[in-house]
Write an enzyme that holds these catalytic residues in place. Sequence first.
Site, PDB file in Angstrom:
ATOM      1  N   SER A 188       0.795  -1.231   0.000  1.00 20.95           N
ATOM      2  CA  SER A 188       0.000   0.000   0.000  1.00 20.95           C
ATOM      3  C   SER A 188       0.827   1.280   0.000  1.00 20.95           C
ATOM      4  O   SER A 188       0.285   2.358  -0.235  1.00 20.95           O
ATOM      5  CB  SER A 188      -0.938   0.027   1.201  1.00 20.95           C
ATOM      6  OG  SER A 188      -1.923  -0.955   1.065  1.00 20.95           O
TER       7      SER A 188
ATOM      8  N   LYS B  50       0.467   3.297  -2.937  1.00 18.56           N
ATOM      9  CA  LYS B  50      -0.731   4.128  -3.162  1.00 18.56           C
ATOM     10  C   LYS B  50      -0.370   5.620  -3.181  1.00 18.56           C
ATOM     11  O   LYS B  50      -1.091   6.427  -3.763  1.00 18.56           O
ATOM     12  CB  LYS B  50      -1.783   3.838  -2.083  1.00 18.56           C
ATOM     13  CG  LYS B  50      -2.419   2.441  -2.196  1.00 18.56           C
ATOM     14  CD  LYS B  50      -3.402   2.172  -1.049  1.00 18.56           C
ATOM     15  CE  LYS B  50      -4.270   0.938  -1.240  1.00 18.56           C
ATOM     16  NZ  LYS B  50      -3.585  -0.346  -1.247  1.00 18.56           N
TER      17      LYS B  50
ATOM     18  N   TYR C 208      -4.142  -2.542 -10.547  1.00 21.82           N
ATOM     19  CA  TYR C 208      -4.076  -2.367  -9.089  1.00 21.82           C
ATOM     20  C   TYR C 208      -3.174  -3.421  -8.443  1.00 21.82           C
ATOM     21  O   TYR C 208      -2.315  -3.105  -7.615  1.00 21.82           O
ATOM     22  CB  TYR C 208      -5.492  -2.437  -8.502  1.00 21.82           C
ATOM     23  CG  TYR C 208      -5.521  -2.396  -6.993  1.00 21.82           C
ATOM     24  CD1 TYR C 208      -5.332  -1.199  -6.306  1.00 21.82           C
ATOM     25  CD2 TYR C 208      -5.738  -3.550  -6.249  1.00 21.82           C
ATOM     26  CE1 TYR C 208      -5.347  -1.156  -4.919  1.00 21.82           C
ATOM     27  CE2 TYR C 208      -5.761  -3.518  -4.860  1.00 21.82           C
ATOM     28  CZ  TYR C 208      -5.567  -2.322  -4.200  1.00 21.82           C
ATOM     29  OH  TYR C 208      -5.580  -2.291  -2.832  1.00 21.82           O
TER      30      TYR C 208
ATOM     31  N   TYR D 122      -5.047   3.464   7.877  1.00 18.40           N
ATOM     32  CA  TYR D 122      -6.350   2.830   8.049  1.00 18.40           C
ATOM     33  C   TYR D 122      -7.026   3.358   9.317  1.00 18.40           C
ATOM     34  O   TYR D 122      -7.036   4.554   9.555  1.00 18.40           O
ATOM     35  CB  TYR D 122      -6.215   1.299   8.061  1.00 18.40           C
ATOM     36  CG  TYR D 122      -5.310   0.808   6.958  1.00 18.40           C
ATOM     37  CD1 TYR D 122      -5.594   1.134   5.613  1.00 18.40           C
ATOM     38  CD2 TYR D 122      -4.167   0.068   7.226  1.00 18.40           C
ATOM     39  CE1 TYR D 122      -4.760   0.699   4.594  1.00 18.40           C
ATOM     40  CE2 TYR D 122      -3.337  -0.373   6.195  1.00 18.40           C
ATOM     41  CZ  TYR D 122      -3.639  -0.046   4.892  1.00 18.40           C
ATOM     42  OH  TYR D 122      -2.819  -0.470   3.891  1.00 18.40           O
TER      43      TYR D 122
ATOM     44  N   VAL E 241       1.064  -3.683   3.956  1.00 19.50           N
ATOM     45  CA  VAL E 241       1.020  -4.964   4.669  1.00 19.50           C
ATOM     46  C   VAL E 241       2.294  -5.782   4.481  1.00 19.50           C
ATOM     47  O   VAL E 241       2.460  -6.810   5.119  1.00 19.50           O
ATOM     48  CB  VAL E 241      -0.194  -5.837   4.271  1.00 19.50           C
ATOM     49  CG1 VAL E 241      -1.486  -5.215   4.746  1.00 19.50           C
ATOM     50  CG2 VAL E 241      -0.201  -6.125   2.800  1.00 19.50           C
TER      51      VAL E 241
END
Lengths: 305, 305, 305, 305
Positions: free
Chosen positions: C64, C67, C189, C241, C259
Amino acid sequence: MDNYKKIIEEIYLDVKNVDDIGKVANYIPELAHIDENNFGVHLTSINKLSFGFGDCNKKFSIQSVSKILSLTLAYKFEGAKLWDRVDVEPSGNPFNSLLQLEADFGKPRNPFINAGAIVICDVLVSHLKNPKKDFLEFCREISDNKNINYNEKVAESEKISGFRNVALCNFIKSFGNIKNDVDDVLDFYFHICSIEMTCKELSEIFLFLADEQYINKKGESILTESQAKRINAIMLTCGFYDESGEFAFRVGLPGKSGVGGGIVAIHPDEYCITVWSPKLNKKGNSYKGMLFLEKFTTKTVSSIF
Amino acid sequence: MDNYKKIIEEIYLDVKNVDDIGKVANYIPELAHIDENNFGVHLTSINKLSFGFGDCNKKFSIQSVSKILSLTLAYKFEGAKLWDRVDVEPSGNPFNSLLQLEADFGKPRNPFINAGAIVICDVLVSHLKNPKKDFLEFCREISDNKNINYNEKVAESEKISGFRNVALCNFIKSFGNIKNDVDDVLDFYFHICSIEMTCKELSEIFLFLADEQYINKKGESILTESQAKRINAIMLTCGFYDESGEFAFRVGLPGKSGVGGGIVAIHPDEYCITVWSPKLNKKGNSYKGMLFLEKFTTKTVSSIF
Amino acid sequence: MDNYKKIIEEIYLDVKNVDDIGKVANYIPELAHIDENNFGVHLTSINKLSFGFGDCNKKFSIQSVSKILSLTLAYKFEGAKLWDRVDVEPSGNPFNSLLQLEADFGKPRNPFINAGAIVICDVLVSHLKNPKKDFLEFCREISDNKNINYNEKVAESEKISGFRNVALCNFIKSFGNIKNDVDDVLDFYFHICSIEMTCKELSEIFLFLADEQYINKKGESILTESQAKRINAIMLTCGFYDESGEFAFRVGLPGKSGVGGGIVAIHPDEYCITVWSPKLNKKGNSYKGMLFLEKFTTKTVSSIF
Amino acid sequence: MDNYKKIIEEIYLDVKNVDDIGKVANYIPELAHIDENNFGVHLTSINKLSFGFGDCNKKFSIQSVSKILSLTLAYKFEGAKLWDRVDVEPSGNPFNSLLQLEADFGKPRNPFINAGAIVICDVLVSHLKNPKKDFLEFCREISDNKNINYNEKVAESEKISGFRNVALCNFIKSFGNIKNDVDDVLDFYFHICSIEMTCKELSEIFLFLADEQYINKKGESILTESQAKRINAIMLTCGFYDESGEFAFRVGLPGKSGVGGGIVAIHPDEYCITVWSPKLNKKGNSYKGMLFLEKFTTKTVSSIF
């Protein structure tokens, strides 16, 4: 029940003229073309009374009404084990919601919301050699009716626009509650939804839920009496999405609606009645269908309560 | 129904020996003292059959079972207007949840979850001169039973520990759906919950929901037939919190449970049956009560489905 | 900042010996094979300080953290219009939740939860001729690093097990907020998530968020100063998150975790620091990574607050 | 910062003429009377710069801005133990929502939503002998300002209409996270919300969050440096309800708004700035206040990112 025919005719004519404030479902493109003035009703009793009015012999897309048939076959295969995969509680949410699914770790609340019906399809895909063919065969044998078919155009139309159902199926699979390939399950699901029948045919095929002695032409019963009663119970508590309480309250019969505008209702030990009118209320149930059935059980004092 | 007495006795003895995995409710301190081995059952039919087994003549706290009585009186006063204040849909959530209330702007999902029952109390406070006294009078007149009373200790115990209900009532008032003073409404609510009755008394007082011809000693009917049917419908879809579907599925009768361990179930046109056993399952319904009723309707094939 | 190297070494050695109560992510099979004892840290300052400890030159799956890179490129293409497609609010929910998406009609809360990152990928698929190739090119040019690549095995592993992401993408498409083919968007993705870099490389590539004068080797700036600041702001409120508040509270820097166990943190006008340790806490963020950074900003008094 | 005065004046005049699409809060009757054209701004820097424009010396109801003060005192008393009672995560929901509280078993998401601020009040009631008097004393001593008072009329007005807050407090108590009497806690809470101050006074009282060396006239520091930084962090992630991300994104400073139309923002190591304009946007934050601050940090390039 001798006077039912007259009562039904009166209510039919009465409701026919009511201003219909509903709207035809448009999220499945192929369904949006239907003539919205169709209106039919048919009753079949366990002691062979059979009559209908209006467009009761026109085929229409039964959509979610088919969820009773898939549930029936899955229940036959799995018995009580089926309820490990899907619960029997009303959802309190719209038919395609993902909310509760997340809280319940992928176990749908009941077999009549889309999530639950997709799990039921997965169960059937595990059991059937040729799911689409075999399922049609099962439906045809219940009431000895060769004239039941999928509408491939509608199935295709649902597939193209069914992103929400693809989401549901993948979401459930992420919790491990879909065992087969997502595409196979959904192809089967979209086909089942696309089945076309008439009001008359529907009120005949579901007699097995009203008549505890029901056997088909081959002499086979469809479900045990206890199983049939339990499906009726689920229909009463969960058959109309987040309007299930309202239907129990106003009509008082186990029933199931579809976005094609059809509603099937059962009076155990007495009859099965089907209404069809394509325009839906805000909760996705046929506006005139619900109105008709409310007037019918009120006038005949024939709710189960 | 001739063999019901024998069947019920058999099932009673059978279930009495079942290992009870439930737990007595402890969130109302005064209720936690109850002897958890109490187990009683009583049936009263519309044609005067009346018999019971076990602790069927011991008083217990009927708790939420009283919500049927308050709903009945509010429905008498308001008629269909009542449904502007409270809905008739199963909630899909635990009995004291505030979640849906927020989404629905203060209109409770149904009159049997706490939120709905509090709104019903508010309606009654608006109508009754001396709410507590007048309501008891109403209850006593239904089945000509002077022996129905509040338990002040239990009412007080609920008030002291009832923060969740105080929260619910204020929350609903913030949306404008409580018209009277919060303290008055809650004092009335806690008293109604504290009513004590026996299995026998309960199966008599609710006969008016089973018998369409029911009149009390003064010759008055309690509700119209249509109203009684509609209350039965709400009991079926909403009577057991988030286990309502399960009760419909397993037992198949309109019913209502209370955290005191009592369950009342109605078979329209036939009978009212009451079971009492204080230990509750995880959803807050009597463990042995549900088990007893499932066996009973299975053996007598007397579910409404 | 002269003493940072010594402080970082001390904290590195200190945290290295801490008992790691985290767990390696196992939902992407290919990631589960990693040696869980890896632990590296690297800092690069805007005035060319550069040093690291431990496994700071080993490649790992940045997951992530990527991102930020996809958001950067989408922001370059779309400018402020981008925020019509995705919001900038913390979600208050786990990273792969569908709950809020339903309430917000398919507009993800922010670009760092999976839903938002998938929408960002959709934006890029609309803009890029060869999305995978072009995106890699963009990443490589930022810090003039040819050595950035996808890990095809990891991308494949995510695709095979990524039912939740397939669900998310279809769910958003059902609201109309995905414009391209679902399979194309997800393939892109999954590839972006599979990028591998070292701590050193990560602390270099994100310097453009710390240094308002940053230009790459071709002499081009990556974002405007205002845009860079805004991405930092989103990292601070949404980068971890449902533990974003905790990270701001304990560490006090804009940051982003993956992660794979990597965490990147930025001190505007000063430095970019990267930590990597594969074992994750319950919220999905590197246990030792968070601990290291908390000790680091505490000791250097260098949080932004 | 030499040119800040000129920049602020320009922006003040600019925003003054902007068409204000906000609305004065009307749910507290006493607040609805305010002249909606009030508009003031004041900046105080840690090195004694101090200037303001417009209505910067008029008292107004600081409402939720006071939550910083109550949090500060509770943090002084409890230290890190405080976070066992209230979390530090953004809620992602409106300020008075009960939703997450149910999911989190009565632990509010952060001290700036109403639920969290009520728990903070409960902590203070446990520590203070005369909560209202002692708290006022604490506020007055921070910036040596005797002129800080409650507005009893506003406190009373909130109490009469504050059913939602009564609900919140009882709901939290049902989970055991309120230790004192609900009425005492709420009386204190409503008083704290009713405090009145001017923009100038606010920008002075919160200097202790900007200046790590801050001591009051008695020579006492208010919080440790680490504690002050952590409060700034919570302000950044949670200070603007479900618009916190937007404020961080557009303004880029720790801040806190109140429904009276005031906003306080802190630049650590530099200044505290306060804006007041009573008309609120849909999320409950001052429309002109947010606009002013966005233009201010953009023009001075002084966000923390």
